[in-house]
Design an enzyme around this catalytic site. Structure first.
Site, PDB file in Angstrom:
ATOM      1  N   ASP A 108     -15.471 100.362-123.621  1.00 29.42           N
ATOM      2  CA  ASP A 108     -16.570  99.854-124.460  1.00 29.42           C
ATOM      3  C   ASP A 108     -17.740 100.823-124.412  1.00 29.42           C
ATOM      4  O   ASP A 108     -17.895 101.578-123.449  1.00 29.42           O
ATOM      5  CB  ASP A 108     -17.061  98.499-123.936  1.00 29.42           C
ATOM      6  CG  ASP A 108     -16.127  97.348-124.268  1.00 29.42           C
ATOM      7  OD1 ASP A 108     -15.234  97.513-125.128  1.00 29.42           O
ATOM      8  OD2 ASP A 108     -16.292  96.270-123.659  1.00 29.42           O
ATOM      9  N   ARG A 158     -12.761 102.952-131.562  1.00 33.15           N
ATOM     10  CA  ARG A 158     -13.162 101.680-132.192  1.00 33.15           C
ATOM     11  C   ARG A 158     -14.576 101.897-132.736  1.00 33.15           C
ATOM     12  O   ARG A 158     -15.454 102.337-131.995  1.00 33.15           O
ATOM     13  CB  ARG A 158     -13.178 100.553-131.158  1.00 33.15           C
ATOM     14  CG  ARG A 158     -13.830  99.265-131.695  1.00 33.15           C
ATOM     15  CD  ARG A 158     -14.301  98.337-130.580  1.00 33.15           C
ATOM     16  NE  ARG A 158     -13.225  97.791-129.806  1.00 33.15           N
ATOM     17  CZ  ARG A 158     -13.369  97.400-128.527  1.00 33.15           C
ATOM     18  NH1 ARG A 158     -14.538  97.549-127.903  1.00 33.15           N
ATOM     19  NH2 ARG A 158     -12.362  96.901-127.876  1.00 33.15           N
ATOM     20  N   LYS A 161     -20.956  98.351-135.039  1.00 29.92           N
ATOM     21  CA  LYS A 161     -22.347  98.663-135.397  1.00 29.92           C
ATOM     22  C   LYS A 161     -23.147  99.073-134.163  1.00 29.92           C
ATOM     23  O   LYS A 161     -23.992  99.961-134.222  1.00 29.92           O
ATOM     24  CB  LYS A 161     -23.008  97.435-136.030  1.00 29.92           C
ATOM     25  CG  LYS A 161     -22.632  97.233-137.478  1.00 29.92           C
ATOM     26  CD  LYS A 161     -23.408  96.045-138.035  1.00 29.92           C
ATOM     27  CE  LYS A 161     -22.940  95.726-139.440  1.00 29.92           C
ATOM     28  NZ  LYS A 161     -23.279  94.346-139.812  1.00 29.92           N
ATOM     29  N   GLY A 162     -22.901  98.392-133.043  1.00 32.40           N
ATOM     30  CA  GLY A 162     -23.707  98.609-131.843  1.00 32.40           C
ATOM     31  C   GLY A 162     -24.522  97.357-131.571  1.00 32.40           C
ATOM     32  O   GLY A 162     -25.236  96.875-132.448  1.00 32.40           O
ATOM     33  N   ARG A 263     -24.529  87.957-128.404  1.00 29.07           N
ATOM     34  CA  ARG A 263     -23.967  87.228-129.556  1.00 29.07           C
ATOM     35  C   ARG A 263     -25.024  86.332-130.198  1.00 29.07           C
ATOM     36  O   ARG A 263     -25.090  86.208-131.408  1.00 29.07           O
ATOM     37  CB  ARG A 263     -22.759  86.363-129.137  1.00 29.07           C
ATOM     38  CG  ARG A 263     -21.619  87.100-128.522  1.00 29.07           C
ATOM     39  CD  ARG A 263     -20.892  88.045-129.468  1.00 29.07           C
ATOM     40  NE  ARG A 263     -21.479  89.326-129.759  1.00 29.07           N
ATOM     41  CZ  ARG A 263     -21.396  90.436-128.998  1.00 29.07           C
ATOM     42  NH1 ARG A 263     -20.760  90.414-127.857  1.00 29.07           N
ATOM     43  NH2 ARG A 263     -21.960  91.559-129.374  1.00 29.07           N
TER      44      ARG A 263
HETATM   45  P1  FDA Z   1     -23.391  91.238-138.127  1.00 25.92           P
HETATM   46  O1  FDA Z   1     -23.671  90.305-137.020  1.00 25.92           O
HETATM   47  O2  FDA Z   1     -24.244  92.427-138.351  1.00 25.92           O
HETATM   48  O3  FDA Z   1     -23.345  90.390-139.447  1.00 25.92           O
HETATM   49  C1  FDA Z   1     -23.357  91.011-140.743  1.00 25.92           C
HETATM   50  C2  FDA Z   1     -22.700  90.118-141.784  1.00 25.92           C
HETATM   51  O4  FDA Z   1     -21.334  89.848-141.408  1.00 25.92           O
HETATM   52  C3  FDA Z   1     -23.306  88.770-141.942  1.00 25.92           C
HETATM   53  O5  FDA Z   1     -24.449  88.798-142.741  1.00 25.92           O
HETATM   54  C4  FDA Z   1     -22.150  87.998-142.586  1.00 25.92           C
HETATM   55  O6  FDA Z   1     -22.002  88.366-143.905  1.00 25.92           O
HETATM   56  C5  FDA Z   1     -20.962  88.567-141.807  1.00 25.92           C
HETATM   57  N1  FDA Z   1     -20.649  87.743-140.618  1.00 25.92           N
HETATM   58  C6  FDA Z   1     -20.925  88.060-139.336  1.00 25.92           C
HETATM   59  N2  FDA Z   1     -20.512  87.091-138.507  1.00 25.92           N
HETATM   60  C7  FDA Z   1     -19.989  86.135-139.290  1.00 25.92           C
HETATM   61  C8  FDA Z   1     -19.418  84.884-139.017  1.00 25.92           C
HETATM   62  N3  FDA Z   1     -19.306  84.408-137.773  1.00 25.92           N
HETATM   63  N4  FDA Z   1     -18.963  84.160-140.057  1.00 25.92           N
HETATM   64  C9  FDA Z   1     -19.089  84.620-141.324  1.00 25.92           C
HETATM   65  N5  FDA Z   1     -19.637  85.800-141.642  1.00 25.92           N
HETATM   66  C10 FDA Z   1     -20.070  86.545-140.633  1.00 25.92           C
HETATM   67  N6  FDA Z   1     -20.877  96.654-129.567  1.00 25.92           N
HETATM   68  C11 FDA Z   1     -21.218  97.638-128.706  1.00 25.92           C
HETATM   69  O7  FDA Z   1     -22.380  98.023-128.657  1.00 25.92           O
HETATM   70  N7  FDA Z   1     -20.270  98.181-127.880  1.00 25.92           N
HETATM   71  C12 FDA Z   1     -18.959  97.799-127.917  1.00 25.92           C
HETATM   72  O8  FDA Z   1     -18.150  98.340-127.147  1.00 25.92           O
HETATM   73  C13 FDA Z   1     -18.600  96.773-128.827  1.00 25.92           C
HETATM   74  N8  FDA Z   1     -17.320  96.322-128.918  1.00 25.92           N
HETATM   75  C14 FDA Z   1     -16.985  95.454-129.922  1.00 25.92           C
HETATM   76  C15 FDA Z   1     -15.652  95.086-130.116  1.00 25.92           C
HETATM   77  C16 FDA Z   1     -15.296  94.300-131.179  1.00 25.92           C
HETATM   78  C17 FDA Z   1     -13.854  93.949-131.386  1.00 25.92           C
HETATM   79  C18 FDA Z   1     -16.302  93.838-132.100  1.00 25.92           C
HETATM   80  C19 FDA Z   1     -15.948  93.005-133.299  1.00 25.92           C
HETATM   81  C20 FDA Z   1     -17.615  94.142-131.878  1.00 25.92           C
HETATM   82  C21 FDA Z   1     -17.976  94.926-130.798  1.00 25.92           C
HETATM   83  N9  FDA Z   1     -19.304  95.230-130.553  1.00 25.92           N
HETATM   84  C22 FDA Z   1     -19.606  96.209-129.647  1.00 25.92           C
HETATM   85  C23 FDA Z   1     -20.382  94.450-131.219  1.00 25.92           C
HETATM   86  C24 FDA Z   1     -20.878  95.105-132.490  1.00 25.92           C
HETATM   87  O9  FDA Z   1     -21.546  96.298-132.177  1.00 25.92           O
HETATM   88  C25 FDA Z   1     -21.848  94.176-133.243  1.00 25.92           C
HETATM   89  O10 FDA Z   1     -22.949  93.926-132.407  1.00 25.92           O
HETATM   90  C26 FDA Z   1     -21.247  92.871-133.685  1.00 25.92           C
HETATM   91  O11 FDA Z   1     -19.931  93.021-134.121  1.00 25.92           O
HETATM   92  C27 FDA Z   1     -22.094  92.263-134.836  1.00 25.92           C
HETATM   93  O12 FDA Z   1     -22.089  93.096-135.963  1.00 25.92           O
HETATM   94  P2  FDA Z   1     -21.138  92.793-137.213  1.00 25.92           P
HETATM   95  O13 FDA Z   1     -20.964  94.029-137.976  1.00 25.92           O
HETATM   96  O14 FDA Z   1     -19.860  92.182-136.738  1.00 25.92           O
HETATM   97  O15 FDA Z   1     -21.850  91.694-138.078  1.00 25.92           O
END
Ligand code: FDA
Length: 281
Positions: A108, A158, A161-162, A263
């Site tokens: 990670d 992988r 976004k972060g 989260r």
């Molecule tokens: P974000 O939370 O930015 O949401 C953007 C949009 O996505 C929302 O407006 C909506 O449209 C949609 N959405 C999001 N959640 C939804 C829900 N529950 N239901 C419906 N729509 C939804 N970070 C890190 O710093 N180091 C790491 O090693 C990892 N590892 C990691 C592994 C995996 C498998 C994942 C999925 C994520 C990580 N992350 C991580 C976390 C990552 O950096 C990030 O903080 C989160 O995934 C949140 O960003 P998103 O792009 O998922 O959606």
């Protein structure tokens, strides 16, 4: 379970390896893969780092052969803040066992003060092991260059976004810039990367990756989509039904608080879920 643990149970698969493996087995029966993470970070002494590494080793040995032995590890949980040497020693221990059981270890990525140290350890491990991959964060300004370098080295990445708050000096601050960076990196990885993993719940980014792959004739088995346990389970199923590889990050353990806060900070819907659970009693 204590009250906060009940609230966290939406995002955390329990406190033991057995509870996480049970979740992994249920996912497997629906065609969804898992990566298991023994929660823990920011360890500052050798004994705690040794215990955490032993936990990951035990996990690798407990995952049954019917499931993929795929684990995620944070290097600060393996002593990175104590010394690079200790971290290499403990990560090597985990990777040896992973190799023995045919498993894979994803390192990670943590906050930007650990980015270079994490990549340095990862690259040293990569010289000796094939069964290890890293994570790069689209929010960081450096990441596009890191993606290009990872592709050159044949590293498995992988892309996410972060999850950490970062200063403008090192990271894009607006969601539109982060998304733009994510799209650029995802395109590079999909086109030239080794087994790229696109990790997001953001539908616009999922659609972009799938559209790009279709347009370039990149088959669904050349990449995977990854999401977190508890977030968008309906979407996992739909993607699997469409023939995509989906992997869910399944965290477990007693040190769930920092993960849980990240989260909650990400989305107000996550906070609303916790509040609803709280008031329902
Ligand atoms: P974000 O939370 O930015 O949401 C953007 C949009 O996505 C929302 O407006 C909506 O449209 C949609 N959405 C999001 N959640 C939804 C829900 N529950 N239901 C419906 N729509 C939804 N970070 C890190 O710093 N180091 C790491 O090693 C990892 N590892 C990691 C592994 C995996 C498998 C994942 C999925 C994520 C990580 N992350 C991580 C976390 C990552 O950096 C990030 O903080 C989160 O995934 C949140 O960003 P998103 O792009 O998922 O959606």
């Amino acid at each position: 379970m204590r009250l906060p643990a009940v609230l966290a149970s939406r995002f955390v698969a329990g406190e033991t390896a057995e509870s996480a493996i049970a979740v992994g087995a249920a996912l497997h029966s629906r065609g969804v893969r898992a990566t298991f993470d023994l929660l823990g970070e920011d360890v500052h002494d050798r004994a705690s780092a040794e215990r955490a590494a032993a936990g990951s080793v035990e996990l690798l040995r407990k995952i049954p052969a019917t499931l993929e032995r795929n684990v995620s590890v944070k290097l600060t949980n393996a002593g990175l803040d104590v010394s690079k040497e200790l971290c290499l020693e403990l990560a090597t221990r985990i990777l040896e066992v992973a190799r023995e059981v045919g498993g894979f270890v994803r390192i990670d990525m943590e906050g930007s003060d650990h980015t270079q140290a994490t990549l340095d350890v990862f690259r040293e491990l990569r010289e000796r092991y094939d069964n290890v991959g890293c994570v790069l964060q689209a929010a960081l300004r450096r990441t596009e260059a890191d993606v290009v370098e990872a592709i050159r080295r044949g590293d498995r990445v992988r892309l996410c976004k972060g999850a950490y708050r970062e200063p403008a000096r090192v990271a894009f601050q607006s969601m539109s810039e982060v998304r733009e960076s994510f799209r650029r990196c995802a395109e590079l990885m999909l086109e030239k990367g080794a087994d790229p993993a696109i990790a997001t719940h953001d539908e616009s980014l999922i659609q972009h990756a799938l559209g790009f792959a279709r347009e370039r004739g990149i088959p669904p088995d050349r990449f995977e989509l990854q999401m977190l346990y508890g977030l968008r389970p309906g979407r996992w199923n739909a993607l699997v039904a469409e023939g995509y590889r989906v992997r869910v990050y399944v965290p477990y353990g007693t040190h769930w608080l920092p993960y849980f806060y990240r989260r909650l900070r990400e989305r107000k819907e996550n906070v609303l879920f916790v509040l609803r659970t709280l008031f329902r009693g």
